[in-house]
Design a protein around this motif. Structure first.
Motif, mmCIF file in Angstrom:
data_model
loop_
_atom_site.group_PDB
_atom_site.id
_atom_site.type_symbol
_atom_site.label_atom_id
_atom_site.label_comp_id
_atom_site.label_asym_id
_atom_site.label_seq_id
_atom_site.Cartn_x
_atom_site.Cartn_y
_atom_site.Cartn_z
ATOM 1 N N GLN A 242 0.840 -1.189 0.000
ATOM 2 C CA GLN A 242 0.000 0.000 0.000
ATOM 3 C C GLN A 242 0.879 1.244 0.000
ATOM 4 O OE1 GLN A 242 -2.918 -0.269 3.179
ATOM 5 N NE2 GLN A 242 -4.391 -0.856 1.603
ATOM 6 N N TRP B 299 -4.669 5.802 1.109
ATOM 7 C CA TRP B 299 -3.792 4.663 0.839
ATOM 8 C C TRP B 299 -4.389 3.842 -0.290
ATOM 9 C CZ3 TRP B 299 0.898 3.874 3.158
ATOM 10 C CH2 TRP B 299 1.201 4.699 4.234
ATOM 11 N N HIS C 262 4.305 7.728 0.641
ATOM 12 C CA HIS C 262 4.745 6.822 1.705
ATOM 13 C C HIS C 262 4.389 5.408 1.281
ATOM 14 C CE1 HIS C 262 4.571 10.618 3.935
ATOM 15 N NE2 HIS C 262 5.579 10.102 4.607
ATOM 16 N N ARG D 216 4.233 1.310 2.465
ATOM 17 C CA ARG D 216 4.239 0.351 3.588
ATOM 18 C C ARG D 216 5.017 -0.891 3.164
ATOM 19 N NH1 ARG D 216 -1.938 0.927 5.426
ATOM 20 N NH2 ARG D 216 -1.687 2.747 6.737
ATOM 21 N N ASN E 20 7.197 -2.471 8.839
ATOM 22 C CA ASN E 20 6.325 -1.965 9.908
ATOM 23 C C ASN E 20 5.967 -0.497 9.744
ATOM 24 O OD1 ASN E 20 6.401 -4.486 11.081
ATOM 25 N ND2 ASN E 20 8.178 -3.986 12.347
ATOM 26 N N ASP E 21 6.964 0.335 9.502
ATOM 27 C CA ASP E 21 6.740 1.774 9.396
ATOM 28 C C ASP E 21 6.716 2.209 7.938
ATOM 29 O OD1 ASP E 21 6.788 2.074 12.196
ATOM 30 O OD2 ASP E 21 8.984 2.130 12.176
ATOM 31 N N PRO E 22 5.875 3.191 7.595
ATOM 32 C CA PRO E 22 5.881 3.703 6.222
ATOM 33 C C PRO E 22 7.235 4.330 5.883
ATOM 34 C CG PRO E 22 3.907 4.411 7.370
ATOM 35 C CD PRO E 22 4.812 3.793 8.401
#
Length: 160
Positions: A29, A37, A65, A67, A70-72
């Motif tokens: 995403q 998103w 951004h 995915r 874990n973090d964008p």
């Protein structure tokens, strides 16, 4: 041979590949517009950037951004051509993050919609050569086999 123009920024023209690309197919995403998103497909990935396929054609310079883990991860759109866009990470991926992402992906198949090959013309414009218009090229092994077959055919014709 038809040529399809792609929009690009001047900084992308000066960029040289900082790390090797890896072909893959990974559905993730991406936040292309704030708070929205959407599903995208990553077709190749390196520590410095990636090529994605998405519906629509975001503007060059758009901050997105992704995915991946874990973090964008933040990136900036450098070029686009039809549904394919080239993006550069704001900070290069670490080797462990790249490895973990590659483990999540599957290998790309020849039948999948990979982005066209891009080249830059002398005026500095990015262009994509339509793959359907490119004639098929024989590999070195194919050329050697074809040449050998012609030589044997010629030798057989001389003997008979």
């Amino acid at each position: 041979m038809p040529v399809i123009a792609a929009r690009t920024s001047k900084s992308a023209l000066r960029e040289r590949r900082a790390s090797p690309r890896r072909r893959l197919c990974l559905e993730v995403q991406a936040e292309i517009s704030p708070g929205c998103w959407t599903d995208v497909i990553i077709h190749n990935l390196s520590r410095s950037g990636f090529v994605m396929e998405a519906a629509g054609s975001p503007a060059i310079g758009t901050r997105i951004h992704l995915r991946l883990l874990n973090d964008p991860v933040a990136a900036r759109l450098i070029w686009n051509c039809r549904a394919h866009s080239g993006c550069e990470f704001e900070r290069p991926l670490s080797s462990p993050a790249l490895s973990a992402t590659l483990l999540k992906s599957r290998p790309a198949t020849a039948a999948e919609g990979l982005p066209p090959r891009l080249h830059f013309d002398p005026q500095g414009e990015a262009a994509a050569v339509a793959s359907a218009a490119r004639p098929a090229r024989m590999s070195g092994v194919g050329v050697a086999i074809a040449a050998s077959a012609l030589l044997w055919a010629g030798a057989a014709a001389l003997i008979l």
